[in-house]
Design a protein around this motif. Structure first.
Motif, mmCIF file in Angstrom:
data_model
loop_
_atom_site.group_PDB
_atom_site.id
_atom_site.type_symbol
_atom_site.label_atom_id
_atom_site.label_comp_id
_atom_site.label_asym_id
_atom_site.label_seq_id
_atom_site.Cartn_x
_atom_site.Cartn_y
_atom_site.Cartn_z
ATOM 1 N N VAL A 87 54.021 -16.058 8.859
ATOM 2 C CA VAL A 87 54.165 -16.693 10.163
ATOM 3 C C VAL A 87 53.316 -17.958 10.178
ATOM 4 N N THR A 88 53.926 -19.077 10.511
ATOM 5 C CA THR A 88 53.192 -20.314 10.752
ATOM 6 C C THR A 88 53.183 -20.524 12.254
ATOM 7 N N THR A 89 51.999 -20.587 12.854
ATOM 8 C CA THR A 89 51.911 -20.671 14.301
ATOM 9 C C THR A 89 51.053 -21.861 14.712
ATOM 10 N N PHE A 90 51.511 -22.596 15.722
ATOM 11 C CA PHE A 90 50.864 -23.820 16.167
ATOM 12 C C PHE A 90 50.192 -23.617 17.526
ATOM 13 N N GLU A 91 48.938 -24.069 17.633
ATOM 14 C CA GLU A 91 48.205 -24.001 18.889
ATOM 15 C C GLU A 91 47.275 -25.213 18.987
ATOM 16 N N ILE A 92 47.390 -25.976 20.068
ATOM 17 C CA ILE A 92 46.547 -27.168 20.201
ATOM 18 C C ILE A 92 45.274 -26.913 20.987
ATOM 19 N N ASP A 93 45.199 -25.808 21.715
ATOM 20 C CA ASP A 93 44.014 -25.483 22.491
ATOM 21 C C ASP A 93 42.978 -24.821 21.573
ATOM 22 N N GLU A 94 41.831 -25.487 21.397
ATOM 23 C CA GLU A 94 40.826 -24.990 20.447
ATOM 24 C C GLU A 94 40.298 -23.614 20.839
ATOM 25 N N ARG A 95 40.040 -23.398 22.125
ATOM 26 C CA ARG A 95 39.503 -22.116 22.575
ATOM 27 C C ARG A 95 40.470 -20.982 22.256
ATOM 28 N N LYS A 96 41.756 -21.204 22.519
ATOM 29 C CA LYS A 96 42.745 -20.166 22.241
ATOM 30 C C LYS A 96 42.927 -19.962 20.735
ATOM 31 N N ALA A 97 42.826 -21.038 19.971
ATOM 32 C CA ALA A 97 42.947 -20.911 18.517
ATOM 33 C C ALA A 97 41.815 -20.055 17.954
ATOM 34 N N VAL A 98 40.614 -20.215 18.503
ATOM 35 C CA VAL A 98 39.472 -19.394 18.074
ATOM 36 C C VAL A 98 39.736 -17.926 18.388
ATOM 37 N N LEU A 99 40.251 -17.655 19.583
ATOM 38 C CA LEU A 99 40.584 -16.274 19.958
ATOM 39 C C LEU A 99 41.653 -15.703 19.028
ATOM 40 N N ALA A 100 42.645 -16.527 18.710
ATOM 41 C CA ALA A 100 43.734 -16.067 17.844
ATOM 42 C C ALA A 100 43.227 -15.727 16.449
ATOM 43 N N ARG A 101 42.376 -16.575 15.890
ATOM 44 C CA ARG A 101 41.841 -16.288 14.558
ATOM 45 C C ARG A 101 41.080 -14.961 14.544
ATOM 46 N N ALA A 107 42.933 -7.567 13.374
ATOM 47 C CA ALA A 107 44.164 -6.799 13.119
ATOM 48 C C ALA A 107 44.487 -6.704 11.634
ATOM 49 N N GLY A 108 43.807 -7.494 10.817
ATOM 50 C CA GLY A 108 44.049 -7.449 9.378
ATOM 51 C C GLY A 108 45.332 -8.116 8.937
ATOM 52 N N VAL A 109 45.772 -9.140 9.673
ATOM 53 C CA VAL A 109 47.024 -9.819 9.323
ATOM 54 C C VAL A 109 46.806 -11.271 8.931
ATOM 55 N N GLU A 110 45.545 -11.682 8.768
ATOM 56 C CA GLU A 110 45.291 -13.097 8.495
ATOM 57 C C GLU A 110 45.922 -13.584 7.192
ATOM 58 N N ASN A 111 46.238 -12.645 6.285
ATOM 59 C CA ASN A 111 46.861 -13.052 5.017
ATOM 60 C C ASN A 111 48.342 -13.374 5.157
ATOM 61 N N VAL A 112 48.942 -13.057 6.326
ATOM 62 C CA VAL A 112 50.361 -13.392 6.518
ATOM 63 C C VAL A 112 50.556 -14.355 7.692
ATOM 64 N N VAL A 113 49.460 -14.882 8.239
ATOM 65 C CA VAL A 113 49.542 -15.814 9.365
ATOM 66 C C VAL A 113 48.826 -17.111 9.012
ATOM 67 N N ASP A 114 49.525 -18.223 9.170
ATOM 68 C CA ASP A 114 48.958 -19.549 8.970
ATOM 69 C C ASP A 114 48.827 -20.208 10.338
ATOM 70 N N LEU A 115 47.618 -20.180 10.902
ATOM 71 C CA LEU A 115 47.377 -20.768 12.214
ATOM 72 C C LEU A 115 47.008 -22.235 12.043
ATOM 73 N N ARG A 116 47.783 -23.088 12.690
ATOM 74 C CA ARG A 116 47.541 -24.528 12.592
ATOM 75 C C ARG A 116 47.175 -25.068 13.966
ATOM 76 N N ARG A 117 45.959 -25.587 14.084
ATOM 77 C CA ARG A 117 45.547 -26.198 15.351
ATOM 78 C C ARG A 117 46.016 -27.643 15.348
ATOM 79 N N GLU A 118 47.316 -27.767 15.515
ATOM 80 C CA GLU A 118 47.990 -29.064 15.458
ATOM 81 C C GLU A 118 49.056 -29.106 16.542
ATOM 82 N N ASP A 119 49.500 -30.310 16.844
ATOM 83 C CA ASP A 119 50.587 -30.497 17.803
ATOM 84 C C ASP A 119 51.908 -30.324 17.069
#
Length: 204
Positions: A87-101, A107-119
């Motif tokens: 999963v590649t997921t985009f979030e521009i809000d830094e606070r929410k991106a921190v919560l998501a990470r 949850a142990g899924v960070e190896n299948v999720v690419d979180l990009r703090r980009e527009d």
């Protein structure tokens, strides 16, 4: 009757994080948290619907636009892991991106999720591979701008799922008309959660 605990595809570790995020989202909606700071997560039935769609279509390259704290991302990540994808997921809000990470790590899924703090409006077109499923849950005023970008990255028979088509029917009327009238898409609005538009890319 089939025992749900035995049939549940969501690991307990992920369920724990999901429940915590559900509680946070519910609290946000009741305690006066400003709208732009709320998690604004999808409802649990929508999360399960997304996972089911991804599992059924064997989606491997999944994109989410609007991560928030990662609730819907978790449902998609369960399917991505089962399908051998990401999963590649985009979030521009830094606070929410921190919560998501933090959610993904717990949850142990960070190896299948690419979180990009980009527009995603400027970065979606940079994706190197065609996408099997896109979940759109961003600011509603951006939906129409996202539509051509999403169609451009979807593979043939790829799925677009967009949230809030019933709860925000008036503000998303233009997007709904464009998506359902698009020459490369065919779809409908499903009355689940706050209304999910589902469209398949059928054009060349």
């Amino acid at each position: 009757m089939l025992n749900r605990a035995m049939a549940d595809p969501v690991p307990q570790q992920v369920r724990v994080v999901m429940r915590r995020l559900e509680e946070l989202d519910s609290s946000d909606r009741l305690d006066g948290t400003p709208h732009d700071q709320r998690l604004r997560a999808v409802r649990p039935e929508v999360g399960e619907f997304l996972m089911t769609l991804a599992l059924t279509t064997r989606a491997r390259a999944i994109v989410e636009i609007g991560t928030s704290a990662g609730y819907s991302s978790l449902w998609l990540a369960v399917a991505a892991r089962a399908n051998g994808g990401r999963v590649t997921t985009f979030e521009i809000d830094e606070r929410k991106a921190v919560l998501a990470r933090a959610s993904f790590a717990e949850a142990g899924v960070e190896n299948v999720v690419d979180l990009r703090r980009e527009d995603a409006l400027t970065r979606l077109g940079d994706l190197r591979e065609r996408v099997d499923l896109v979940f759109l849950d961003s600011e509603k005023e951006d939906y129409e701008r996202f539509l051509p970008l999403i169609v451009g990255v979807l593979r043939p028979r790829g799925l677009l799922v967009a949230d809030n088509l019933i709860s925000h029917a008036e503000s998303l009327a233009g997007f709904r008309e464009q998506a359902l009238g698009h020459p490369e898409l065919t779809g409908l609005v499903v009355p689940i959660g706050r209304g999910e538009l589902i469209a398949v890319k059928v054009g060349a």
